[in-house]
Design a protein around this motif. Structure first.
Motif, PDB file in Angstrom:
ATOM      1  N   TYR A  81       1.139  -7.543  13.423  1.00  0.00           N
ATOM      2  CA  TYR A  81       1.751  -8.679  14.215  1.00  0.00           C
ATOM      3  C   TYR A  81       2.161  -7.940  15.387  1.00  0.00           C
ATOM      4  O   TYR A  81       2.552  -6.921  15.600  1.00  0.00           O
ATOM      5  N   THR A  82       2.234  -8.603  16.542  1.00  0.00           N
ATOM      6  CA  THR A  82       2.741  -8.214  17.759  1.00  0.00           C
ATOM      7  C   THR A  82       4.215  -8.789  18.302  1.00  0.00           C
ATOM      8  O   THR A  82       4.537  -9.702  17.761  1.00  0.00           O
ATOM      9  N   THR A  84       6.004  -9.524  21.740  1.00  0.00           N
ATOM     10  CA  THR A  84       5.547  -9.500  23.177  1.00  0.00           C
ATOM     11  C   THR A  84       6.962  -9.838  23.756  1.00  0.00           C
ATOM     12  O   THR A  84       7.795 -10.702  23.548  1.00  0.00           O
ATOM     13  N   GLN A  94       4.388  -4.967  25.208  1.00  0.00           N
ATOM     14  CA  GLN A  94       3.878  -5.356  24.010  1.00  0.00           C
ATOM     15  C   GLN A  94       3.738  -4.581  23.149  1.00  0.00           C
ATOM     16  O   GLN A  94       3.201  -3.427  23.482  1.00  0.00           O
ATOM     17  N   THR A  96       2.936  -3.397  18.546  1.00  0.00           N
ATOM     18  CA  THR A  96       2.374  -3.925  17.310  1.00  0.00           C
ATOM     19  C   THR A  96       2.835  -3.157  16.080  1.00  0.00           C
ATOM     20  O   THR A  96       2.978  -1.996  16.161  1.00  0.00           O
ATOM     21  N   THR A 131       4.737 -13.035  11.380  1.00  0.00           N
ATOM     22  CA  THR A 131       4.203 -14.087  12.270  1.00  0.00           C
ATOM     23  C   THR A 131       4.430 -13.011  13.782  1.00  0.00           C
ATOM     24  O   THR A 131       5.273 -11.931  13.740  1.00  0.00           O
ATOM     25  N   ASN A 132       3.674 -13.229  14.611  1.00  0.00           N
ATOM     26  CA  ASN A 132       4.063 -12.712  15.853  1.00  0.00           C
ATOM     27  C   ASN A 132       5.413 -13.215  16.601  1.00  0.00           C
ATOM     28  O   ASN A 132       5.869 -14.318  16.316  1.00  0.00           O
ATOM     29  N   THR A 134       8.110 -13.443  20.221  1.00  0.00           N
ATOM     30  CA  THR A 134       8.173 -13.244  21.642  1.00  0.00           C
ATOM     31  C   THR A 134       9.668 -13.191  21.892  1.00  0.00           C
ATOM     32  O   THR A 134      10.380 -13.947  21.287  1.00  0.00           O
TER      33      THR A 134
END
Length: 190
Positions: A81-82, A84, A94, A96, A131-132, A134
């Motif tokens: 997942y990232t 960002t 970003q 990972t 989940t990603n 932000t």
């Protein structure tokens, strides 16, 4: 020949409802359960008699049942997942991470004229969820922002203006000063 026990072992998906055990004739074909198990943060990689040996994967068309009991274990592949980072809608970094891996904060420090970076809008996760993520930069307005005040006189014919003085002042970025508050603002300016 006799019957052989076949077990499908899946210790991570307690909700799994597939055929987990069965009895098959020796040398008959055993096929994996039709519904795959689910594990948060992972993809299902197949059924194996030894998850460390790719050659032991149960093929889609099945496999011949041996003359002794056999257990097929679910193999799991961790998902990435990232994280960002954004500054005023523009991506600035970003990273990972694997699911459940320790999240290390990116060292990026965004800049914005007239403002000081105040951190990210939410506390950073300590481990990567499934989940990603932000994060948005937050800013504090600088109180020592230089600005220029120009003074004009209107000419006698009322058809133009003449600049008579320019002053350099300092104040808070983004602050608005109207004419009525000008003298008060000048008195408080640095």
């Amino acid at each position: 020949m006799g019957f052989t026990g076949v077990t499908f072992s899946n210790t991570y998906d307690t909700a799994y409802k597939g055929d987990t055990t069965g009895t098959y004739y020796y040398d008959s074909i055993v096929i994996a359960p039709s519904n795959e198990p689910v594990r948060e943060g992972y993809t299902f990689g197949g059924w194996y008699t030894d998850i460390n040996d790719e050659s032991t994967k149960l093929a889609a068309e099945g496999a011949k049942v041996p003359d002794s009991a056999v257990t097929y274990e679910a193999k799991w592949n961790v998902k990435e997942y990232t994280v960002t980072y954004f500054a005023d809608g523009v991506q600035v970094a970003q990273d990972t991470f694997d699911y459940d891996e320790e999240v290390t904060k990116n060292a990026v420090v965004p800049t914005k004229t007239g403002y000081t970076f105040a951190g990210w809008d939410n506390e950073l996760a300590s481990t990567m969820p499934a989940t990603n993520l932000t994060y948005d930069a937050t800013w504090t307005a600088n109180t020592d922002t230089e600005f220029t005040v120009e003074h004009y006189y209107q000419n006698a014919n009322d058809d133009g203006y003449e600049k008579v003085e320019t002053e350099t002042k300092y104040g808070t970025t983004g602050a608005t000063i109207n004419g009525a508050d000008y003298k008060k603002a000048l008195a408080n300016a640095i």
